[in-house]
Design a protein around this motif. Structure first.
Motif, PDB file in Angstrom:
ATOM      1  N   HIS A 127       0.862  -1.182   0.000  1.00  0.00           N
ATOM      2  CA  HIS A 127       0.000   0.000   0.000  1.00  0.00           C
ATOM      3  C   HIS A 127       0.899   1.233   0.000  1.00  0.00           C
ATOM      4  O   HIS A 127       1.666   1.446   0.933  1.00  0.00           O
ATOM      5  N   GLY A 128       0.798   2.009  -1.071  1.00  0.00           N
ATOM      6  CA  GLY A 128       1.695   3.153  -1.233  1.00  0.00           C
ATOM      7  C   GLY A 128       1.515   4.238  -0.184  1.00  0.00           C
ATOM      8  O   GLY A 128       2.381   5.081   0.005  1.00  0.00           O
ATOM      9  N   HIS A 137       4.181  -0.601   7.549  1.00  0.00           N
ATOM     10  CA  HIS A 137       3.970  -1.772   6.697  1.00  0.00           C
ATOM     11  C   HIS A 137       4.581  -3.011   7.358  1.00  0.00           C
ATOM     12  O   HIS A 137       3.917  -4.045   7.501  1.00  0.00           O
ATOM     13  N   LEU A 138       5.837  -2.888   7.773  1.00  0.00           N
ATOM     14  CA  LEU A 138       6.506  -4.033   8.397  1.00  0.00           C
ATOM     15  C   LEU A 138       5.917  -4.336   9.767  1.00  0.00           C
ATOM     16  O   LEU A 138       5.765  -5.500  10.149  1.00  0.00           O
ATOM     17  N   LEU A 139       5.547  -3.284  10.506  1.00  0.00           N
ATOM     18  CA  LEU A 139       4.995  -3.498  11.849  1.00  0.00           C
ATOM     19  C   LEU A 139       3.701  -4.306  11.773  1.00  0.00           C
ATOM     20  O   LEU A 139       3.473  -5.211  12.580  1.00  0.00           O
ATOM     21  N   SER A 140       2.855  -3.969  10.775  1.00  0.00           N
ATOM     22  CA  SER A 140       1.582  -4.692  10.672  1.00  0.00           C
ATOM     23  C   SER A 140       1.818  -6.171  10.382  1.00  0.00           C
ATOM     24  O   SER A 140       1.062  -7.029  10.828  1.00  0.00           O
ATOM     25  N   LYS A 164       8.795   7.351   5.827  1.00  0.00           N
ATOM     26  CA  LYS A 164       8.249   7.940   4.591  1.00  0.00           C
ATOM     27  C   LYS A 164       7.257   6.990   3.943  1.00  0.00           C
ATOM     28  O   LYS A 164       7.379   5.772   4.057  1.00  0.00           O
ATOM     29  N   ARG A 165       6.300   7.558   3.207  1.00  0.00           N
ATOM     30  CA  ARG A 165       5.313   6.735   2.526  1.00  0.00           C
ATOM     31  C   ARG A 165       5.969   5.916   1.410  1.00  0.00           C
ATOM     32  O   ARG A 165       6.771   6.433   0.634  1.00  0.00           O
ATOM     33  N   VAL A 166       5.581   4.636   1.331  1.00  0.00           N
ATOM     34  CA  VAL A 166       6.198   3.715   0.381  1.00  0.00           C
ATOM     35  C   VAL A 166       5.922   4.145  -1.065  1.00  0.00           C
ATOM     36  O   VAL A 166       6.691   3.851  -1.972  1.00  0.00           O
TER      37      VAL A 166
END
Lengths: 305, 271
Positions: free
Chosen positions: A85-86, A93-96, A123-125
């Motif tokens: 998800h950008g 992202h990794l934490l989820s 920062k946003r992916v």
């Protein structure tokens, strides 16, 4: 250890994987090669429990993936680096992912550090380059410090520095005794990394061998140069070898190995300027092996004369 | 399970769309204030006999549809954003049994949308009644205490619609498809239902999603009740057919069917 046994996967009438069996052992990097559409990604999806096999089985650590309770601790995978998800930061992202398997924030930060994304973790992916996304995907695979790793086309879109980084990472993981499977459709991407090769085409196994065995099997003679070439050719032929003259004056010898050729030359006191065992490049072998199973063949790109 | 729950909470709170949707839902309070203010201006200018014929539906009924629709989009996006980006594959490699993923999403969406629904509906009521002041405008006179069950029911209906969105999104794997399906349930079907010959028109109307909140509150039939929830400007049922427990059961049925379809899809299909 990864075991694929008589795996068949059908999508409607398309046979994506056809009675495929192979094993991936720990301690070395195994390249998983095949032309586009050969069934590599399908095999990896079945291994990861995402697609159900039509028949046969695909096991990781001796079990079906869906039976693993905390799978990230046993198997890590990079499937598609762009499947993120950008709008989310790399850290979130990794934490989820990490939280689902009881992995803490500290490990998430550590993994981001390891792949070199610590500076952009918040920062946003969406703003990441493909190379950064590949690193993020690899971070996700490494989160649970798993013993089995699967990377689907990991060097896609990477710059030379990134390619080297992945190569060293993979070699390091294998040297530490882990099972590492790396898929690619290009031999050049895996030949310097892999110890073993599993080559498939049209869903079937074509070759399962070590890189060395494969290269030896496709040896194409020995190149010999000598100032007394004609004399040497006669001597070699009378020793049972067959000799063909090369346009540049060299001799292409088959039927005798390097040592045998040198012995014959010594016996006749003929000086040798070069004795080189010639192997087909892995790329050539790969193209030869998969030639009959290329899905979308292009025409000869050379202009007609 | 709590681990998956924590992960889903991180996912929901870490994307902008969540806040955008909540902000849009919150804007309905502002719209309610403006519409009420406009209505009050008109009311004040009327003669007594025309005031007696003045019609103004309570704002929380008028605006519950947009609030439901907003949070339905939240429910849909919670799952379809993962299918659209392909991130669902990574999620399912972390949770390979799959059902806990949908269960955790359901819990997180339910909690957030119930809270948001109740807050927005109560805020609309409180703000609009404050602007009405003591004016005896028909349909806008009941106190918070008497309206509370109806208001809470509307809040619950917001959560129900969001969970239906989540279930349909999981079953269809498509943002556009699932939102269309929600709009069909909220607007299209309730518009068609009354056109079916009696008594089926009324019966169908009674089980339409937007008409259940009022019946849940047991207020249906009275002018100030929430039975006639306007769906896209068209009338719903005229009189209550379902008792509050029955209405609750039908609401639960919508959730069960949508999430059931989602559960079958997520556990059986390849991703």
């Amino acid at each position: 250890m990864i075991e694929v046994r008589a795996l068949t996967k059908r999508y409607g009438r398309t046979l994506a994987v056809n009675d495929l069996s192979f094993q991936v052992r720990p301690g070395c990097v195994t390249g998983f090669l095949g032309p586009n559409g050969a069934g590599k990604s399908t095999t990896i999806r079945v291994l990861m429990g995402l697609d159900a096999p039509s028949s046969g089985e695909a096991l990781v650590a001796g079990r079906r993936y869906a039976e693993l309770r905390r799978p990230l601790h046993e198997v890590g995978a990079l499937l598609d680096a762009n499947a993120v998800h950008g709008g989310r930061s790399a850290f979130d992202h990794l934490l989820s992912l990490a939280l689902t398997n009881g992995i803490g924030r500290r490990r998430v930060a550590e993994t981001l550090e390891q792949v070199g994304l610590a500076g952009v973790a918040r920062k946003r992916v969406g703003g990441y380059s493909l190379g950064m996304r590949q690193r993020l995907g690899i971070a996700a695979a490494l989160l649970g410090d798993p013993g089995i790793l699967l990377f689907d086309e990991p060097v896609n879109g990477l710059d030379p520095e990134g390619v080297r980084w992945i190569r060293e990472l993979l070699r390091g993981l294998a040297a530490a005794g882990r099972t590492v499977l790396v898929s690619s459709h290009l031999m050049s991407e895996v030949e310097r990394t892999a110890d073993r090769l599993v080559i498939i085409g049209r869903g079937r196994l074509i070759e399962d061998a070590t890189v060395r065995d494969l290269a030896d099997r496709f040896r194409t003679g020995v190149l010999v140069r000598s100032p007394r070439a004609a004399e040497l050719a006669n001597a070699l032929e009378s020793s049972g070898a067959s000799v063909a003259a090369e346009p540049d004056g060299g001799l292409s010898v088959t039927g005798l190995e390097v040592a045998g050729i040198a012995d014959v030359a010594a016996r006749h006191a003929i000086p040798l300027h070069e004795v080189t065992a010639r192997r087909a490049s892995l790329e050539d072998i790969y193209l030869l092996l998969t030639a009959s199973s290329v899905e979308h063949r292009s025409r000869d790109p050379r202009p007609a004369r | 399970m709590t681990a998956v729950l924590a992960a889903e909470w991180v996912k929901l709170r870490s994307v902008r769309s969540t806040y955008t949707i909540l902000a849009v839902a919150g804007m309905t309070v502002l719209i309610a204030a403006l519409l009420t203010w406009q209505g009050v201006q008109g009311w004040d200018a009327l003669t007594p006999d025309r005031r007696a014929r003045f019609q103004s539906p309570p704002m929380e009924q008028l605006l519950s549809s947009p609030v439901q629709l907003c949070l339905a989009v939240l429910g849909v996006l919670t799952i379809t954003a993962e299918y659209a980006t392909g991130a669902i594959r990574l999620s399912l490699t972390a949770v390979p049994r799959r059902w806990p993923l949908l269960a955790a999403k359901t819990a997180v969406v339910a909690a957030v949308t119930l809270a948001a629904g109740e807050v927005v509906v109560l805020a609309i009521f409180i703000v609009s009644r404050a602007i009405v002041g003591g004016r005896p405008i028909p349909g806008n006179t009941a106190s918070l205490a008497t309206e509370l069950p109806a208001l809470l029911g509307l809040g619950v209906s917001v959560m129900v619609v969001a969970l239906v969105g989540l279930g349909l999104g999981t079953a269809m794997r498509s943002t556009a498809g699932a939102i269309c399906a929600v709009v069909a349930l909220l607007v299209v079907l309730p518009t068609i239902a009354p056109l079916v010959p009696a008594p089926w028109g009324g019966r169908l109307g009674a089980v339409m999603l937007p008409n259940l909140a009022g019946q849940l509150a047991g207020h249906a039939g009275t002018p100030s009740g929430a039975a006639v929830v306007l769906a896209g400007g068209t009338a719903g049922v005229g009189s209550p057919l379902l008792s509050p427990p029955e209405a609750l059961l039908v609401l639960a049925g919508y959730v069960a069917m949508a999430l059931g379809a989602g559960l079958v899809a997520i556990t059986r299909r390849d991703v």
